[in-house]
Design a protein around this motif. Sequence first.
Motif, PDB file in Angstrom:
ATOM      1  N   ALA A   1     -17.638  22.155  18.546  1.00 45.74           N
ATOM      2  CA  ALA A   1     -16.400  22.885  18.265  1.00 45.74           C
ATOM      3  C   ALA A   1     -16.447  24.318  18.796  1.00 45.74           C
ATOM      4  O   ALA A   1     -15.418  24.871  19.193  1.00 45.74           O
ATOM      5  CB  ALA A   1     -16.144  22.885  16.762  1.00 45.74           C
ATOM      6  N   ASP A   2     -17.642  24.926  18.830  1.00 51.69           N
ATOM      7  CA  ASP A   2     -17.740  26.319  19.290  1.00 51.69           C
ATOM      8  C   ASP A   2     -17.576  26.445  20.793  1.00 51.69           C
ATOM      9  O   ASP A   2     -17.080  27.440  21.297  1.00 51.69           O
ATOM     10  CB  ASP A   2     -19.119  26.898  18.921  1.00 51.69           C
ATOM     11  N   ARG A   3     -18.065  25.438  21.494  1.00 53.17           N
ATOM     12  CA  ARG A   3     -18.037  25.516  22.964  1.00 53.17           C
ATOM     13  C   ARG A   3     -17.461  24.222  23.546  1.00 53.17           C
ATOM     14  O   ARG A   3     -18.180  23.404  24.105  1.00 53.17           O
ATOM     15  CB  ARG A   3     -19.454  25.772  23.498  1.00 53.17           C
ATOM     16  N   PRO A   4     -16.147  24.064  23.404  1.00 55.08           N
ATOM     17  CA  PRO A   4     -15.528  22.793  23.812  1.00 55.08           C
ATOM     18  C   PRO A   4     -15.212  22.687  25.308  1.00 55.08           C
ATOM     19  O   PRO A   4     -14.870  21.607  25.774  1.00 55.08           O
ATOM     20  CB  PRO A   4     -14.222  22.784  23.007  1.00 55.08           C
ATOM     21  N   LEU A   5     -15.327  23.788  26.058  1.00 61.94           N
ATOM     22  CA  LEU A   5     -14.820  23.766  27.442  1.00 61.94           C
ATOM     23  C   LEU A   5     -15.904  23.456  28.476  1.00 61.94           C
ATOM     24  O   LEU A   5     -17.053  23.861  28.333  1.00 61.94           O
ATOM     25  CB  LEU A   5     -14.182  25.111  27.797  1.00 61.94           C
ATOM     26  N   ALA A   6     -15.493  22.745  29.512  1.00 62.23           N
ATOM     27  CA  ALA A   6     -16.318  22.574  30.707  1.00 62.23           C
ATOM     28  C   ALA A   6     -15.569  23.246  31.851  1.00 62.23           C
ATOM     29  O   ALA A   6     -14.482  22.810  32.239  1.00 62.23           O
ATOM     30  CB  ALA A   6     -16.537  21.103  31.010  1.00 62.23           C
ATOM     31  N   LEU A   7     -16.163  24.320  32.362  1.00 59.00           N
ATOM     32  CA  LEU A   7     -15.539  25.082  33.444  1.00 59.00           C
ATOM     33  C   LEU A   7     -15.822  24.378  34.760  1.00 59.00           C
ATOM     34  O   LEU A   7     -16.975  24.044  35.054  1.00 59.00           O
ATOM     35  CB  LEU A   7     -16.178  26.478  33.460  1.00 59.00           C
ATOM     36  N   MET A   8     -14.792  24.154  35.548  1.00 60.41           N
ATOM     37  CA  MET A   8     -14.988  23.452  36.835  1.00 60.41           C
ATOM     38  C   MET A   8     -13.831  23.760  37.766  1.00 60.41           C
ATOM     39  O   MET A   8     -12.759  24.176  37.318  1.00 60.41           O
ATOM     40  CB  MET A   8     -15.069  21.938  36.590  1.00 60.41           C
ATOM     41  N   PRO A   9     -14.049  23.555  39.077  1.00 60.62           N
ATOM     42  CA  PRO A   9     -12.937  23.773  39.995  1.00 60.62           C
ATOM     43  C   PRO A   9     -11.885  22.688  39.821  1.00 60.62           C
ATOM     44  O   PRO A   9     -12.212  21.554  39.441  1.00 60.62           O
ATOM     45  CB  PRO A   9     -13.593  23.671  41.376  1.00 60.62           C
ATOM     46  N   SER A  10     -10.641  23.033  40.121  1.00 57.22           N
ATOM     47  CA  SER A  10      -9.578  22.024  40.150  1.00 57.22           C
ATOM     48  C   SER A  10      -9.687  21.218  41.439  1.00 57.22           C
ATOM     49  O   SER A  10      -9.349  20.034  41.481  1.00 57.22           O
ATOM     50  CB  SER A  10      -8.213  22.718  40.081  1.00 57.22           C
ATOM     51  N   TYR A  11     -10.203  21.882  42.493  1.00 56.59           N
ATOM     52  CA  TYR A  11     -10.274  21.228  43.799  1.00 56.59           C
ATOM     53  C   TYR A  11     -11.553  20.394  43.909  1.00 56.59           C
ATOM     54  O   TYR A  11     -12.598  20.853  44.386  1.00 56.59           O
ATOM     55  CB  TYR A  11     -10.217  22.264  44.923  1.00 56.59           C
TER      56      TYR A  11
ATOM     57  N   GLU B   1     -16.361  30.204  25.006  1.00 58.27           N
ATOM     58  CA  GLU B   1     -15.996  28.837  24.595  1.00 58.27           C
ATOM     59  C   GLU B   1     -16.544  27.778  25.546  1.00 58.27           C
ATOM     60  O   GLU B   1     -16.270  26.595  25.394  1.00 58.27           O
ATOM     61  CB  GLU B   1     -14.469  28.692  24.562  1.00 58.27           C
ATOM     62  N   VAL B   2     -17.296  28.230  26.558  1.00 58.76           N
ATOM     63  CA  VAL B   2     -17.743  27.293  27.589  1.00 58.76           C
ATOM     64  C   VAL B   2     -19.107  26.705  27.238  1.00 58.76           C
ATOM     65  O   VAL B   2     -20.070  27.435  27.024  1.00 58.76           O
ATOM     66  CB  VAL B   2     -17.794  27.989  28.977  1.00 58.76           C
ATOM     67  N   GLY B   3     -19.183  25.369  27.200  1.00 61.62           N
ATOM     68  CA  GLY B   3     -20.452  24.702  26.908  1.00 61.62           C
ATOM     69  C   GLY B   3     -21.223  24.347  28.164  1.00 61.62           C
ATOM     70  O   GLY B   3     -22.458  24.257  28.145  1.00 61.62           O
TER      71      GLY B   3
END
Length: 406
Positions: A114-124, A165-167
Motif C-alpha cells: 500500500a505504501d509503494r503501489p507504483l511501478a515507474l516505466m516509460p509509456s513507449y 510511492e514508487v516500489g
Amino acid sequence: MGDSLAWDKLKPWPGELVTPTPSSARAPKFGSDAVRERPSRVSRPLLPQARDIFKYLELADHNRWYTNRGCLVVLLEQRLAELIGQESWTVMTTASGTAALEAAILATVGCADADRPLALMPSYTFTATAVAAERCGYKPYFIDIDPENWVVDLEVIALHPRLKEVGVVVAVAPYGRLPDTNALKVLQARTGIQIVVDAAAAFEQVIDHPECISHAIPLTVSFHATKTFSTGEGGAVFWRDLPGQAKIAQSVNFGMLGSRESSAPGFNGRMSEYHAAVGLAMLDQLADRRQSYASVSNAFLRAAETRGLAAQVLVSPDVSSAYALFVAANHTDARRTQTALTAASVDWRQWYEEGLHTQSHFAGCEHDPLPVTSEVSPRVIGLPMAIDMASDEINDVLDVIAQACS
Ligand SMILES: *Cc1c(COP(=O)(O)O)cnc(C)c1O
C-alpha cells in the motif's frame, strides 16, 4: 455468430492446417537462396529446423524429463553463460520475456504494498512491460522518454515528485537499445528504489557487452519467435546475483525451491525442455545467423543511403537485428509512408503503438505529460525484416518510402 467470432480469435494461424509428414519437411536456408514472400510480413521468423532440434528432443525422450529445470534447460543456461564468459547461474531461463520480468520484480522487491503501489516505466514500450508489473500488483505510472535514444531520462526518475510511492522502476531497452546500466546503478543507489530492465529485445546487446550484467540490476530478455535469439517462446534473466537467481527460479516455480513448500510469491513461468531444445539448436547456428542478419541489415543501410534516407533507417547494431525501422521526419510523412506501404502490400507495424497510455487497458493509469512519446511514436515505423530477406525486396520497400516522402 458470436461463437464463430470467438473461434476466429482463437485460431490465429492464418494458413492452411497441414498434417506434417517427413517428406513435406523443407529446410529453408538463410542468406544465399532467399525466398521472396508476397505480401511481405513485417516479421518472418526462421527458427532452427526440426532436423536440427531432433538430437536434443531425443535427449528429452531418453531422460523422460520434460520440464522443471531438466538437462536441456540447464545446458542452455550453461552455454549462454559460456558465451559471455560468466558463471552458469548468471543466466536463468523462463517461459517468456514477460515471465522473466515478472520474476525479476518478485525476486527483488516482491509484490506491491500500500505504501509503494507504483511501478515507474516509460509509456513507449511493448505492453508486456506494464502487464508484468501489474501481475505483481503494481500500478503502472508512465513517464516520457529521451527524444534522441527513446530510453527514459534518468533525471526525470531521480527528481520524480511521486518517488515516495514508487516500489519499482522498470527501465526498458527500446528495440534493443540498452539504457546506460552504470548510470542506472548510480540512480538505484541514490534513490534506494529497485530498478529492473526490460531488455526483451536486447539479447545481442547484452551478449556483446556482458559488462552491462550486474549484481545490482537484473536484465530480462525475451526468446520469443520475433526476437533475434529464440526458443519459440521463452526468456531469461541475466543477473550476477546467485541468491537473486535462486529467487528467480523460485518465482517461476510457484514460489517453491528445493521443496514442495511455497515460501514466496510465484507463478508457473518455467521453460520446458522442448523450448530449450530449440534454443540449443539456435545456439549451434548463432555465428552463421548473426552473419546473415548483418548482411540483411547492411543491405537496408546501402539501400537507404542510395535514396538519401540513411539517417532515417535504423538497423543492427543500433537496434536489434530483428528490426528495420524507418523514422519519418514528421507525422505527415509517417502517414504518407504507412499509406504507401499498405497500398504496395508491404506489411508495417508501430511496434510500441503510440504509447501504453493510449491502450484501453492502461487508459486509467496515471502518467506524466508525454510530449516526446506522442511526437516520436507515430514516426517510428517497423518495416519487414527477416534473416533471409532478399535485397530486391529491401530495395522495393525503400522505393515505396522514398516516393512517399519526396
Ligand atoms: C518482446 C518484448 C516483450 C515480451 O516478451 P515475451 O517473450 O513475448 O513475453 C516485452 N517487452 C519488450 C520491450 C519486448 O520487445
